[in-house]
Design an enzyme around this catalytic site. Structure first.
Site, mmCIF file in Angstrom:
data_model
loop_
_atom_site.group_PDB
_atom_site.id
_atom_site.type_symbol
_atom_site.label_atom_id
_atom_site.label_comp_id
_atom_site.label_asym_id
_atom_site.label_seq_id
_atom_site.Cartn_x
_atom_site.Cartn_y
_atom_site.Cartn_z
ATOM 1 N N LYS A 1 -2.033 -1.460 -4.480
ATOM 2 C CA LYS A 1 -2.645 -0.376 -4.379
ATOM 3 C C LYS A 1 -2.342 0.554 -3.826
ATOM 4 O O LYS A 1 -0.994 1.044 -3.068
ATOM 5 C CB LYS A 1 -3.986 -0.697 -2.153
ATOM 6 C CG LYS A 1 -4.600 0.954 -1.962
ATOM 7 C CD LYS A 1 -5.502 0.633 -0.891
ATOM 8 C CE LYS A 1 -5.959 1.275 -0.806
ATOM 9 N NZ LYS A 1 -6.270 2.038 0.560
ATOM 10 N N LYS B 1 0.691 -1.124 -0.046
ATOM 11 C CA LYS B 1 -0.132 0.146 0.445
ATOM 12 C C LYS B 1 0.885 1.391 -0.064
ATOM 13 O O LYS B 1 2.083 1.273 1.096
ATOM 14 C CB LYS B 1 -0.674 0.030 1.139
ATOM 15 C CG LYS B 1 -1.871 1.572 1.399
ATOM 16 C CD LYS B 1 -2.972 1.055 2.597
ATOM 17 C CE LYS B 1 -3.560 1.871 2.029
ATOM 18 N NZ LYS B 1 -4.873 2.121 3.538
#
Ligand code: PBG
Length: 325
Positions: free
Chosen positions: A249, A196
């Site tokens: 992400k 992330k």
């Protein structure tokens, strides 16, 4: 002996042949739809930077679920906006918190549907960071782990079908896996937001989830966009700690990371087409600068082609409808 023997265009000329040789196909089973539930609301509140998306009151949440299900969506990712926030995110661990409350009612109303819980403290803390802070404002990694674990266990008790930790604390997958197992939820999978990145593309989400950090940024725990090897390191650790699905992400700016993950790990790989990716396409389409439908399909097909088995996208319901055609 290349040209004129070899003519790649031969397989592009006829639409039927073109379809036949298509290498990547999205299906509705790949898609997950995120929803925001806000305990403070009585009426749906449109999110200005995300046209068509709303924050939903608890009592209205069956509406978007039903509408998305009618289009073919089977999996939802739930984000909560609580009534009360404090320095340790207490409302994230309450049995009657916003997400446990909707999980209980949604499971009753829509049996067989998958409701995934985002696990993070940022929407529940008054400082807006994803973990606990010390008096100087720096993250207390290890002390945050039991808080996140308790949140995950509460969600599992309320009927969450999958736990998705997005906080980026070190060791949280191990802590949550152990906590779930001890509470009798060894069958509930973990989808880890492993790679992330500290991304500008989360901007619209922070309005949606009311989760902007009140001071500083998330660079001390989310990954630097310049790093690729580190993403594999993060994913390896989450895999060893017990994650079932690894996530990258955002999605489109990180297609190389998705591909690398797909080539490296045998488990399913997920990618999150985040709020800013959604807003960019919406804004350009609204200006008439791109065709919305084909831009959406191209973006999602590319994320799938890069190697994402699962895709979390705010476009999921419209796309499933198009896939039915
Ligand atoms: C919570 C969280 C974020 C997103 C998912 N979970 C925001 C953040 O880390 O600031 C982003 C989702 C999106 O932008 O659509 N930590």
């Amino acid at each position: 002996m290349a040209f004129p023997t070899h003519r790649p265009r031969r397989l592009r000329e006829q639409p039927t042949v073109r379809k036949m040789v298509q290498e990547t196909r999205l299906t509705k089973a790949n898609l997950i739809f995120p929803l925001f539930v806000d305990e403070n609301l009585c009426e749906p509140a449109p999110i200005s930077a995300m046209p068509g998306q709303c924050r939903w009151p608890i009592s209205h949440i069956p509406k978007p679920v039903e509408a998305a299900k009618e289009k073919g969506i089977q999996a939802f990712l739930l984000f909560g906006v609580p009534k009360t926030k404090d320095s340790v995110g207490s409302s994230a661990r309450s049995e009657n918190g916003v997400v446990p409350t909707v999980l209980r009612s949604l499971n009753k109303e829509f049996p067989g549907t998958l409701f995934i819980s985002d696990i993070c403290l940022c929407a529940y803390t008054d400082h807006g960071h994803c973990g606990m802070l010390d008096e100087k404002g720096s993250i207390l990694n290890d002390k945050s782990l039991p808080l996140l674990t308790e949140m995950a266990v509460q969600h599992a008790r309320a009927g969450s079908g999958m736990i998705a930790p997005s906080d980026m604390m070190d060791g949280r997958i191990q802590s949550i896996r152990t906590g779930l197992d001890q509470a009798g939820f060894s069958k509930i999978p973990i989808m880890a937001y492993s790679a992330k990145y500290a991304s500008s593309f989360y901007g619209p989400f922070r309005e949606a989830a009311d989760s902007s950090p009140q001071s500083g940024d998330r660079k001390g725990y989310q990954m630097a966009p310049a790093n690729r090897r580190e993403a594999l390191y993060e994913m390896e650790l989450d895999w060893q700690e017990g994650a079932d699905i690894l996530m990258v992400k955002p999605a489109m700016p990180y297609l190389d990371i998705i591909r690398e993950a797909r080539n490296t790990f045998s488990c399913p790989i997920a990618a999150y087409q985040v709020s800013g990716e959604f807003s960019m396409i919406k804004a350009a389409a609204a200006k008439g600068w791109m065709d919305e439908k084909s831009a959406i399909l191209e973006s999602l097909t590319s994320i799938h082609r890069a190697g994402a088995d699962l895709i979390i996208s705010y476009f999921s319901p419209e796309v499933t409808e198009w896939l039915n055609d």
